[in-house]
Write a protein that holds these residues in place. Structure first.
Motif, short mmCIF file in Angstrom:
data_model
loop_
_atom_site.label_atom_id
_atom_site.label_comp_id
_atom_site.label_asym_id
_atom_site.label_seq_id
_atom_site.Cartn_x
_atom_site.Cartn_y
_atom_site.Cartn_z
N VAL A 122 0.85 -1.19 0.00
CA VAL A 122 0.00 0.00 0.00
C VAL A 122 0.88 1.25 0.00
CG1 VAL A 122 -1.68 1.34 1.33
CG2 VAL A 122 -1.91 -1.15 1.16
N PRO A 123 0.72 2.14 -0.96
CA PRO A 123 1.55 3.35 -0.99
C PRO A 123 1.41 4.16 0.29
CG PRO A 123 0.38 3.09 -3.07
CD PRO A 123 -0.20 2.07 -2.12
N GLY A 124 2.54 4.49 0.89
CA GLY A 124 2.54 5.29 2.12
C GLY A 124 2.54 4.48 3.39
N PHE A 125 2.31 3.17 3.31
CA PHE A 125 2.28 2.33 4.51
C PHE A 125 3.71 1.96 4.89
CE2 PHE A 125 2.38 -1.93 6.41
CZ PHE A 125 1.64 -1.69 7.56
N LEU A 126 4.08 2.24 6.13
CA LEU A 126 5.42 1.93 6.64
C LEU A 126 5.42 0.76 7.59
CD1 LEU A 126 8.44 2.66 6.89
CD2 LEU A 126 7.80 4.29 8.69
N GLY A 127 4.42 0.67 8.44
CA GLY A 127 4.38 -0.37 9.46
C GLY A 127 3.26 -0.07 10.43
N LEU A 128 3.42 -0.45 11.67
CA LEU A 128 2.34 -0.34 12.65
C LEU A 128 2.85 0.24 13.95
CD1 LEU A 128 -0.65 -1.12 13.37
CD2 LEU A 128 0.25 -3.33 14.12
N HIS A 129 2.02 1.06 14.59
CA HIS A 129 2.31 1.59 15.92
C HIS A 129 1.18 1.16 16.85
CE1 HIS A 129 3.39 5.40 18.52
NE2 HIS A 129 3.19 4.32 19.26
N LEU A 130 1.54 0.39 17.87
CA LEU A 130 0.58 -0.02 18.91
C LEU A 130 0.80 0.87 20.12
CD1 LEU A 130 0.98 -3.90 18.58
CD2 LEU A 130 -0.85 -2.47 17.63
N GLU A 131 -0.09 1.83 20.32
CA GLU A 131 0.01 2.78 21.43
C GLU A 131 -0.87 2.26 22.57
OE1 GLU A 131 -0.55 7.53 22.50
OE2 GLU A 131 -1.28 6.74 20.58
#
Length: 398
Positions: A122-131
């Motif tokens: 997906v363009p622009g998707f880097l990874g995930l942040h679980l806050e």
């Protein structure tokens, strides 16, 4: 069609320095070089960017939503696509969709959606942040207290299982609800552990940094403050040289004077980088949204719960860059570094993102001298172009 493209005429800022009198050469979605044109590239497609500023695409490590979609409410592949697309309109070419404290089921869905987005490129998707949810009740902010809990083996195993396929995973946690042994296990696996939403002491924060914590989540907000006898997490963030530090620059979460003090005080190679903490409002005119069944109101650039607690931010990354340039007096170069090179360094992806160097992803922006967005490019392809008619501003807050 040739896979080589040359952007000519712009003044180039590569993330570290200006490269005057040169062009950006892009090949197969990556930066080939920054250099004057030569005969070897005479078959390339030429993009004339005369009079514009060419800079690396922005990296946002804390994005809760955008384009009317809140990740907690739509933890799906389509939800991620919508969020990434919305933020590309404001110069963000790589982001971490961020899941605010929620149930186990929602978190698992978010992880699965992130893995799908990675596979789908997906363009622009880097990874995930679980806050969360492994944060402190004392510094919960807008997080639902009923969902905050200690990290257990199942939590740890789920994160360790996904990191290899996902590539980039950031986890915000508090020493009150996660052990140093858990932090060490996450860090050794490549997870970027961020300290946040915590009332921890300076000494304990130092211990967690030694165990592998690499960043601090939204400086000054939802954390132990800087005292003259107990420096708290704010003091640790500024004094520990290895820690990168996120900062929300909307003028509501942190006073500009405090931002300036922090920037002058930060020690070591770890840098302060911009995050938006953006919610679903970005790119829309919606005035209300919901998180964990609670209503959030949008008014005057602020997002709040009914009791006035700030609940995320209503700002995009380009507006954040302009804020620190105009309100703090930072140079355009340093303001852009805070949204490009510094977050890339914090995530350990400096060879891929945040700088226009040979081999890096060809993620870049074309800006006017007034820092208005003309176009956004992701992987060498145009992802957004600002309208040139009707007198609309192509960027800034929606």
């Amino acid at each position: 069609m040739s896979t080589t493209r040359i952007i000519i005429g712009a003044r180039i800022f590569d993330g570290d320095d200006y490269q005057d009198g040169a062009d950006l050469i892009v090949e197969a979605g990556r930066v080939k070089a920054i250099s004057p044109r030569n005969a070897a590239f005479r078959e390339a497609e030429i993009v004339d960017a005369s009079g514009l500023l060419l800079v690396p695409g922005f990296i946002d490590l804390q994005v809760n939503g955008g384009g009317g979609t809140l990740f907690n409410e739509e933890p799906t592949l389509d939800g991620i696509r919508q969020i990434c697309s919305a933020h590309a309109r404001f110069g963000t070419t790589a982001l971490l969709p961020t899941l605010i404290t929620d149930t186990r089921e929602v978190r698992t869905a978010a992880i699965n959606a992130a893995l799908e987005a990675k596979a789908a490129e997906v363009p622009g998707f880097l990874g995930l942040h679980l806050e969360g949810p492994h944060i402190s009740l004392a510094c919960k902010g807008a997080h639902d207290p009923a969902l905050i809990r200690p990290m257990d083996k199942a939590d740890l195993d789920e994160m360790l299982t996904c990191i290899t396929a996902l590539g980039c995973l950031m986890v915000t946690l508090a020493p009150e609800n996660a052990t140093k042994e858990q932090v060490l296990a996450l860090a050794n696996a490549g997870v970027v552990v961020s300290l946040g939403h915590t009332d921890t002491s300076f000494e304990i924060a130092c211990g967690y940094a030694k165990a592998g914590a690499r960043t601090v989540t939204h400086l000054f907000n939802a954390m132990s403050g800087l005292g003259h006898r107990e420096p708290g997490l704010v003091g640790a963030a500024l004094a520990i040289g290895t820690l990168g530090v996120g900062l929300i620059a909307d003028g509501f979460h942190v006073d500009p004077a405090a931002m300036g003090i922090a920037l002058r005080a930060k020690e070591g190679r770890g840098q302060i980088f911009l995050v938006t903490d953006a919610m679903s409002t970005i790119g829309t005119d919606i005035t209300r949204l919901h998180l964990n069944g609670r209503e959030i109101l949008r008014k005057g650039g602020r997002l709040t719960l009914a009791d006035g607690t700030l609940a995320g931010a209503d700002i995009d990354m380009l507006s954040s860059v302009r804020f620190v340039h105009e309100k703090l007096g930072l140079s355009i170069a340093e303001a852009i570094r805070m949204a490009t090179a510094h977050p890339a360094d914090a995530m350990g992806i400096a060879n891929q993102k945040g700088r226009l160097i040979a081999g890096a992803d060809a993620d870049f922006l074309l800006l006017t001298p007034e820092l208005q967005l003309q176009s956004t490019w992701i992987g060498g392809l145009k992802a957004f172009e600002a309208p040139i008619t009707s007198g609309e501003k192509p960027c800034g807050r929606a």
